[in-house]
Design a protein around this motif. Structure first.
Motif, PDB file in Angstrom:
ATOM      1  N   GLY A  35      12.898  -4.507   2.359  1.00 15.95           N
ATOM      2  CA  GLY A  35      12.098  -3.348   2.728  1.00 15.95           C
ATOM      3  C   GLY A  35      10.814  -3.756   3.413  1.00 15.95           C
ATOM      4  N   TRP A  36      10.318  -2.868   4.250  1.00 17.11           N
ATOM      5  CA  TRP A  36       8.986  -2.993   4.831  1.00 17.11           C
ATOM      6  C   TRP A  36       8.122  -1.886   4.228  1.00 17.11           C
ATOM      7  N   PHE A  37       6.985  -2.301   3.699  1.00 18.33           N
ATOM      8  CA  PHE A  37       6.002  -1.377   3.141  1.00 18.33           C
ATOM      9  C   PHE A  37       4.723  -1.472   3.968  1.00 18.33           C
ATOM     10  N   ARG A  38       3.843  -0.502   3.762  1.00 20.11           N
ATOM     11  CA  ARG A  38       2.517  -0.584   4.348  1.00 20.11           C
ATOM     12  C   ARG A  38       1.503   0.025   3.390  1.00 20.11           C
ATOM     13  N   GLN A  39       0.277  -0.460   3.515  1.00 16.64           N
ATOM     14  CA  GLN A  39      -0.793   0.060   2.692  1.00 16.64           C
ATOM     15  C   GLN A  39      -2.055   0.179   3.536  1.00 16.64           C
ATOM     16  N   ALA A  40      -2.501   1.406   3.700  1.00 16.05           N
ATOM     17  CA  ALA A  40      -3.736   1.672   4.421  1.00 16.05           C
ATOM     18  C   ALA A  40      -4.893   1.679   3.434  1.00 16.05           C
ATOM     19  N   PRO A  41      -6.115   1.441   3.901  1.00 19.60           N
ATOM     20  CA  PRO A  41      -7.271   1.442   2.997  1.00 19.60           C
ATOM     21  C   PRO A  41      -7.378   2.742   2.218  1.00 19.60           C
ATOM     22  N   GLY A  42      -7.513   2.609   0.896  1.00 16.92           N
ATOM     23  CA  GLY A  42      -7.678   3.776   0.044  1.00 16.92           C
ATOM     24  C   GLY A  42      -6.409   4.545  -0.239  1.00 16.92           C
ATOM     25  N   LYS A  43      -5.282   4.036   0.233  1.00 12.91           N
ATOM     26  CA  LYS A  43      -4.008   4.726   0.024  1.00 12.91           C
ATOM     27  C   LYS A  43      -3.044   3.852  -0.750  1.00 12.91           C
ATOM     28  N   GLU A  44      -2.031   4.488  -1.312  1.00 12.57           N
ATOM     29  CA  GLU A  44      -1.012   3.750  -2.045  1.00 12.57           C
ATOM     30  C   GLU A  44      -0.070   3.040  -1.076  1.00 12.57           C
ATOM     31  N   ARG A  45       0.509   1.980  -1.552  1.00 14.41           N
ATOM     32  CA  ARG A  45       1.509   1.278  -0.754  1.00 14.41           C
ATOM     33  C   ARG A  45       2.756   2.167  -0.658  1.00 14.41           C
ATOM     34  N   GLU A  46       3.305   2.277   0.540  1.00 15.82           N
ATOM     35  CA  GLU A  46       4.452   3.145   0.755  1.00 15.82           C
ATOM     36  C   GLU A  46       5.560   2.406   1.496  1.00 15.82           C
ATOM     37  N   LEU A  47       6.792   2.798   1.164  1.00 19.21           N
ATOM     38  CA  LEU A  47       7.955   2.232   1.835  1.00 19.21           C
ATOM     39  C   LEU A  47       8.089   2.856   3.219  1.00 19.21           C
TER      40      LEU A  47
END
Length: 122
Positions: A35-47
């Motif tokens: 999987g590839w996830f991403r996490q933006a500042p102040g946000k939860e990590r998302e798939l």
């Protein structure tokens, strides 16, 4: 166990494309759902996207559908995320991760890379 190393992040402009790579070492790469996830500042990590062991089936979050493509090359022990029509909202640290089976649940991913920063300017 598998070790994951992401690469390919950077600073791009809105509308540009970028390809991320995740190289795996250790146990058999083809044994894992990736999987590839991403996490933006102040946000939860998302798939963002996922791909089965053979590459025959993929999953995309709504935010990625039509713009991102996940692919894998088991001979090269590498999974890719091709991103197009990038938007400033895509700015985040992108992580690849490995799970023992198809899943969208973050806690079921057992191995993680260190992440690569993607910044999209407007």
């Amino acid at each position: 166990q598998v070790q994951l190393v992401e690469s390919g992040g950077g600073l791009v402009q809105a509308g540009d494309s970028l390809r991320l790579s995740c190289a795996a070492s250790g146990r058999t790469f083809s044994s894992y759902y990736m999987g590839w996830f991403r996490q933006a500042p102040g946000k939860e990590r998302e798939l963002v996207a996922g791909i089965t062991r053979s590459g025959g089936s993929t999953y995309y979050a709504d935010s990625a559908k039509g713009r991102f493509t996940i692919a894998r090359d088991n001979a090269k022990n590498t999974v890719y995320l091709q991103m197009g029509s990038l938007k400033p909202d895509d700015t985040a640290v992108y992580y690849c991760a490995a799970a023992f089976g198809p899943t969208t649940i973050i806690y079921e991913y057992n191995y993680w890379g260190q992440g690569t920063q993607v910044t999209v300017s407007s």
